[in-house]
Write an enzyme that holds these catalytic residues in place. Structure first.
Site, PDB file in Angstrom:
ATOM      1  N   GLU A   1       0.973   3.839   1.908  1.00  0.00           N
ATOM      2  CA  GLU A   1       1.496   4.204   3.229  1.00  0.00           C
ATOM      3  C   GLU A   1       2.629   3.277   3.651  1.00  0.00           C
ATOM      4  O   GLU A   1       3.637   3.732   4.214  1.00  0.00           O
ATOM      5  CB  GLU A   1       0.379   4.146   4.282  1.00  0.00           C
ATOM      6  CG  GLU A   1      -0.782   5.081   4.009  1.00  0.00           C
ATOM      7  CD  GLU A   1      -1.898   4.459   3.188  1.00  0.00           C
ATOM      8  OE1 GLU A   1      -3.035   4.947   3.275  1.00  0.00           O
ATOM      9  OE2 GLU A   1      -1.643   3.475   2.440  1.00  0.00           O
TER      10      GLU A   1
ATOM     11  N   CYS B   1      -2.082  -0.320   7.498  1.00  0.00           N
ATOM     12  CA  CYS B   1      -1.259   0.885   7.358  1.00  0.00           C
ATOM     13  C   CYS B   1      -1.303   1.750   8.609  1.00  0.00           C
ATOM     14  O   CYS B   1      -0.278   2.303   9.014  1.00  0.00           O
ATOM     15  CB  CYS B   1      -1.711   1.675   6.140  1.00  0.00           C
ATOM     16  SG  CYS B   1      -1.418   0.806   4.576  1.00  0.00           S
TER      17      CYS B   1
ATOM     18  N   HIS C   1       0.851  -1.183   0.000  1.00  0.00           N
ATOM     19  CA  HIS C   1       0.000   0.000   0.000  1.00  0.00           C
ATOM     20  C   HIS C   1       0.893   1.241   0.000  1.00  0.00           C
ATOM     21  O   HIS C   1       2.057   1.185   0.409  1.00  0.00           O
ATOM     22  CB  HIS C   1      -0.889   0.022   1.241  1.00  0.00           C
ATOM     23  CG  HIS C   1      -1.928  -1.047   1.256  1.00  0.00           C
ATOM     24  ND1 HIS C   1      -2.988  -1.030   2.135  1.00  0.00           N
ATOM     25  CD2 HIS C   1      -2.082  -2.175   0.523  1.00  0.00           C
ATOM     26  CE1 HIS C   1      -3.746  -2.089   1.938  1.00  0.00           C
ATOM     27  NE2 HIS C   1      -3.207  -2.807   0.966  1.00  0.00           N
TER      28      HIS C   1
ATOM     29  N   CYS D   1      -5.893   2.025   5.908  1.00  0.00           N
ATOM     30  CA  CYS D   1      -6.531   0.771   6.305  1.00  0.00           C
ATOM     31  C   CYS D   1      -5.950   0.328   7.654  1.00  0.00           C
ATOM     32  O   CYS D   1      -4.969   0.914   8.127  1.00  0.00           O
ATOM     33  CB  CYS D   1      -6.291  -0.302   5.239  1.00  0.00           C
ATOM     34  SG  CYS D   1      -4.595  -0.940   5.229  1.00  0.00           S
TER      35      CYS D   1
END
Length: 158
Positions: A57, A88, A55, A85
């Site tokens: 992040e 993260c 992801h 999420c």
């Protein structure tokens, strides 16, 4: 640093845009800022890297930690194009990030097929009720490793 929020968010948005154009994954970008400068950049690369943890992040956190040669980045700010999420957000806590600034929220992401609601609900369930089958095995052996780590002169608390 708050006065520069728009500037750094624009950088995160640009990373998301470039990721979309490359076809690397979802429409997400992130930057990490420390002392007024960007120390980590990331965009969603889940598809490109075949990595469900890639992801934006997570990528930015990895790069930021490498750039400061530390697994903690206290005093830093995470700018993300979407509310992080659970994975993260947890990583941000592990990294000791001080502040989070995000653009779209989880409901906005869910509207285009990126919902983490099911994960959040799963995490609230007892282990025996989760969709992933969970089994505990060799606890005694693992606890021996914990003891070994506790006694090690090489350990670093984090």
């Amino acid at each position: 640093m708050a006065e520069n929020d728009a500037y750094f968010m624009a950088e995160a948005l640009d990373l998301a845009r470039r990721g979309i154009e490359r076809g690397d994954g979802g429409p997400f970008g992130a930057v990490i800022v420390s002392q007024g400068r960007i120390i980590g950049r990331g965009w969603n690369q889940v598809v490109d890297l075949n990595d469900p943890t890639a992801h934006a992040e997570m990528q930015a956190i990895r790069q930021a930690c490498q750039s400061v040669a530390n697994y903690h980045i206290p005093g830093s700010v995470l700018y993300a194009t979407c509310e992080p999420c659970p994975m993260c957000l947890s990583a941000a806590y592990w990294a000791h990030i001080e502040r989070l600034v995000y653009a779209a929220d989880a409901e906005d992401a869910a509207a285009i097929g990126f919902s983490d609601r099911a994960i959040k609900l799963e995490l609230d369930k007892p282990l025996v009720d989760r969709s992933i089958i969970v089994k505990q095995l060799h606890r005694k052996e693992s606890l021996a490793l914990f003891k070994q780590w506790e006694m090690s002169d090489k350990k670093k608390k984090y």
